[in-house]
Design an enzyme around this catalytic site. Sequence first.
Site, PDB file in Angstrom:
ATOM      1  N   THR A 131      41.276  32.766  29.878  1.00  0.00           N
ATOM      2  CA  THR A 131      40.693  33.792  29.018  1.00  0.00           C
ATOM      3  C   THR A 131      41.712  34.875  28.669  1.00  0.00           C
ATOM      4  O   THR A 131      42.680  35.091  29.415  1.00  0.00           O
ATOM      5  CB  THR A 131      39.499  34.429  29.769  1.00  0.00           C
ATOM      6  OG1 THR A 131      39.112  35.631  29.125  1.00  0.00           O
ATOM      7  CG2 THR A 131      39.854  34.802  31.205  1.00  0.00           C
ATOM      8  N   ASP A 132      41.438  35.586  27.564  1.00  0.00           N
ATOM      9  CA  ASP A 132      42.296  36.731  27.217  1.00  0.00           C
ATOM     10  C   ASP A 132      42.028  37.925  28.135  1.00  0.00           C
ATOM     11  O   ASP A 132      42.785  38.895  28.122  1.00  0.00           O
ATOM     12  CB  ASP A 132      42.087  37.128  25.740  1.00  0.00           C
ATOM     13  CG  ASP A 132      40.670  37.581  25.414  1.00  0.00           C
ATOM     14  OD1 ASP A 132      39.769  37.411  26.265  1.00  0.00           O
ATOM     15  OD2 ASP A 132      40.452  38.111  24.306  1.00  0.00           O
ATOM     16  N   TYR A 158      36.098  38.965  37.713  1.00  0.00           N
ATOM     17  CA  TYR A 158      36.210  37.715  36.946  1.00  0.00           C
ATOM     18  C   TYR A 158      37.628  37.542  36.415  1.00  0.00           C
ATOM     19  O   TYR A 158      38.278  36.512  36.651  1.00  0.00           O
ATOM     20  CB  TYR A 158      35.206  37.715  35.777  1.00  0.00           C
ATOM     21  CG  TYR A 158      35.507  36.668  34.717  1.00  0.00           C
ATOM     22  CD1 TYR A 158      35.419  35.307  35.006  1.00  0.00           C
ATOM     23  CD2 TYR A 158      35.892  37.032  33.417  1.00  0.00           C
ATOM     24  CE1 TYR A 158      35.712  34.339  34.040  1.00  0.00           C
ATOM     25  CE2 TYR A 158      36.178  36.076  32.453  1.00  0.00           C
ATOM     26  CZ  TYR A 158      36.094  34.729  32.771  1.00  0.00           C
ATOM     27  OH  TYR A 158      36.388  33.783  31.815  1.00  0.00           O
TER      28      TYR A 158
HETATM   29  P1  NAD Z   1      30.036  28.184  31.605  1.00  0.00           P
HETATM   30  O1  NAD Z   1      29.676  29.176  32.663  1.00  0.00           O
HETATM   31  O2  NAD Z   1      29.110  27.989  30.440  1.00  0.00           O
HETATM   32  O3  NAD Z   1      30.255  26.738  32.267  1.00  0.00           O
HETATM   33  C1  NAD Z   1      30.940  26.575  33.451  1.00  0.00           C
HETATM   34  C2  NAD Z   1      30.627  25.185  33.984  1.00  0.00           C
HETATM   35  O4  NAD Z   1      31.400  24.990  35.179  1.00  0.00           O
HETATM   36  C3  NAD Z   1      29.162  24.990  34.367  1.00  0.00           C
HETATM   37  O5  NAD Z   1      28.678  23.757  33.877  1.00  0.00           O
HETATM   38  C4  NAD Z   1      29.185  24.999  35.888  1.00  0.00           C
HETATM   39  O6  NAD Z   1      28.150  24.203  36.484  1.00  0.00           O
HETATM   40  C5  NAD Z   1      30.563  24.439  36.173  1.00  0.00           C
HETATM   41  N1  NAD Z   1      31.052  24.841  37.492  1.00  0.00           N
HETATM   42  C6  NAD Z   1      31.071  26.104  38.004  1.00  0.00           C
HETATM   43  N2  NAD Z   1      31.550  26.073  39.255  1.00  0.00           N
HETATM   44  C7  NAD Z   1      31.846  24.760  39.546  1.00  0.00           C
HETATM   45  C8  NAD Z   1      32.365  24.104  40.675  1.00  0.00           C
HETATM   46  N3  NAD Z   1      32.654  24.775  41.784  1.00  0.00           N
HETATM   47  N4  NAD Z   1      32.549  22.754  40.635  1.00  0.00           N
HETATM   48  C9  NAD Z   1      32.227  22.073  39.490  1.00  0.00           C
HETATM   49  N5  NAD Z   1      31.729  22.657  38.383  1.00  0.00           N
HETATM   50  C10 NAD Z   1      31.541  23.981  38.421  1.00  0.00           C
HETATM   51  O7  NAD Z   1      31.492  28.603  31.124  1.00  0.00           O
HETATM   52  P2  NAD Z   1      32.171  28.484  29.687  1.00  0.00           P
HETATM   53  O8  NAD Z   1      31.799  29.681  28.893  1.00  0.00           O
HETATM   54  O9  NAD Z   1      31.908  27.136  29.153  1.00  0.00           O
HETATM   55  O10 NAD Z   1      33.703  28.633  30.094  1.00  0.00           O
HETATM   56  C11 NAD Z   1      34.498  27.489  30.407  1.00  0.00           C
HETATM   57  C12 NAD Z   1      35.907  27.949  30.740  1.00  0.00           C
HETATM   58  O11 NAD Z   1      36.459  28.645  29.618  1.00  0.00           O
HETATM   59  C13 NAD Z   1      35.978  28.913  31.911  1.00  0.00           C
HETATM   60  O12 NAD Z   1      37.113  28.594  32.676  1.00  0.00           O
HETATM   61  C14 NAD Z   1      36.151  30.283  31.266  1.00  0.00           C
HETATM   62  O13 NAD Z   1      36.873  31.165  32.099  1.00  0.00           O
HETATM   63  C15 NAD Z   1      36.946  29.910  30.036  1.00  0.00           C
HETATM   64  N6  NAD Z   1      36.763  30.813  28.891  1.00  0.00           N
HETATM   65  C16 NAD Z   1      35.515  31.112  28.440  1.00  0.00           C
HETATM   66  C17 NAD Z   1      35.364  31.948  27.329  1.00  0.00           C
HETATM   67  C18 NAD Z   1      33.984  32.269  26.770  1.00  0.00           C
HETATM   68  O14 NAD Z   1      33.881  33.113  25.877  1.00  0.00           O
HETATM   69  N7  NAD Z   1      32.917  31.628  27.234  1.00  0.00           N
HETATM   70  C19 NAD Z   1      36.477  32.489  26.705  1.00  0.00           C
HETATM   71  C20 NAD Z   1      37.755  32.145  27.190  1.00  0.00           C
HETATM   72  C21 NAD Z   1      37.873  31.307  28.272  1.00  0.00           C
END
Ligand code: NAD
Length: 331
Positions: A131-132, A158
């Site tokens: 993430t940013d 986070y």
């Molecule tokens: P999300 O919370 O919707 O999904 C996360 C998924 O990971 C879920 O399905 C959860 O069950 C699974 N998970 C969590 N802990 C786990 C574990 N211990 N073992 C196996 N699975 C596990 O998140 P997202 O929004 O889809 O984000 C995905 C990635 O992208 C993350 O790493 C986040 O930091 C990064 N990210 C998200 C955003 C955003 O705006 N949503 C922006 C930049 C980066």
Amino acid sequence: MATYFVTGGCGFIGSNFILAEIAKGHSIVNLDNLGYAANLDNLKDIANNDLYAFVKGDICDPKVIATILKTYKPDAVIHFAAESHVDNSISGPEIFIQTNVMGTYHMLEGARTFWNNNGRSKDFRFIHVSTDEVYGELEFDNVDKFDENTSYAPNSPYSASKAGSDHLARAWYHTYDLPVIITNCSNNYGPHQYKEKLIPNMITHALAGKKLPVYGQGLNIRDWIYVGDHCKGICLVLAKGKVGQSYCFGGNSERRNIDLVTQICGILDEIKPRRDGQSYNQQISFVTDRAGHDKRYAINDSKARAELGYSTDTSFDERLKTTIQWFLDNL
Ligand code: NAD
């Protein structure tokens, strides 16, 4: 066609990525522990597809990681799994350290063992999706944006846990040569996002006739990227990214929270008007600001544009509307 080992594929971004890649003919094995943010319905259309396999398990479990790698021999790991909600990290940080830092450590170690035992292919990739927010915050009146050279300065549990995981990923490249690439992306929006996040939260509250809680005065600014554009960026990184590098992705769509919420209300007024004829704006309610709330995020994505040919081909206003329509159809 490639085989990808995806973690966290039942969540928001991972499920969008999997659907797009299966449609192209790639094979996916998805490891997800089905935590609260996971939704198997996100993948119901491909649940029985021969190209797709699901393993319920934890990224902190080295045995399950090793078994998947040995069984499926993936061309790349795309590591999405994380605890992802800032508010939860403030009320309970420990699981963020466990999942985001230790889980990434176990994924890197599993991948390193697999890669060492299978000829150290130059074509193997470990994509660490981050993430940013690891860069901290920008000033409101600052024209600067985050890019790959911005110093890390995470402010929330986070973002600190994601920063820690980024440092591990970087170290596994420099120390062990594992072909790692890191992506740092701005705020995503689109189908499948869990209801705790700003856009689905506002839609569900609006439709339920509840107050629309906006932190502080709603002046904080986020740079919104459509989830499909983020997934497209990850594919470009897989195809053209240089190992050991990081790439920033943004949507070039900076919005103040209050303006975004007002826009959501306007769209709902148009496509799902309130029975009393009033605007959903009436439900906006300013609440005590989030502790340590970062003021502004914005991404300079010129490296991804120049090196990968990345571009966002979707207008924010149009995509916000289709996203809201998706939630109306799927709530
Ligand atoms: P999300 O919370 O919707 O999904 C996360 C998924 O990971 C879920 O399905 C959860 O069950 C699974 N998970 C969590 N802990 C786990 C574990 N211990 N073992 C196996 N699975 C596990 O998140 P997202 O929004 O889809 O984000 C995905 C990635 O992208 C993350 O790493 C986040 O930091 C990064 N990210 C998200 C955003 C955003 O705006 N949503 C922006 C930049 C980066």
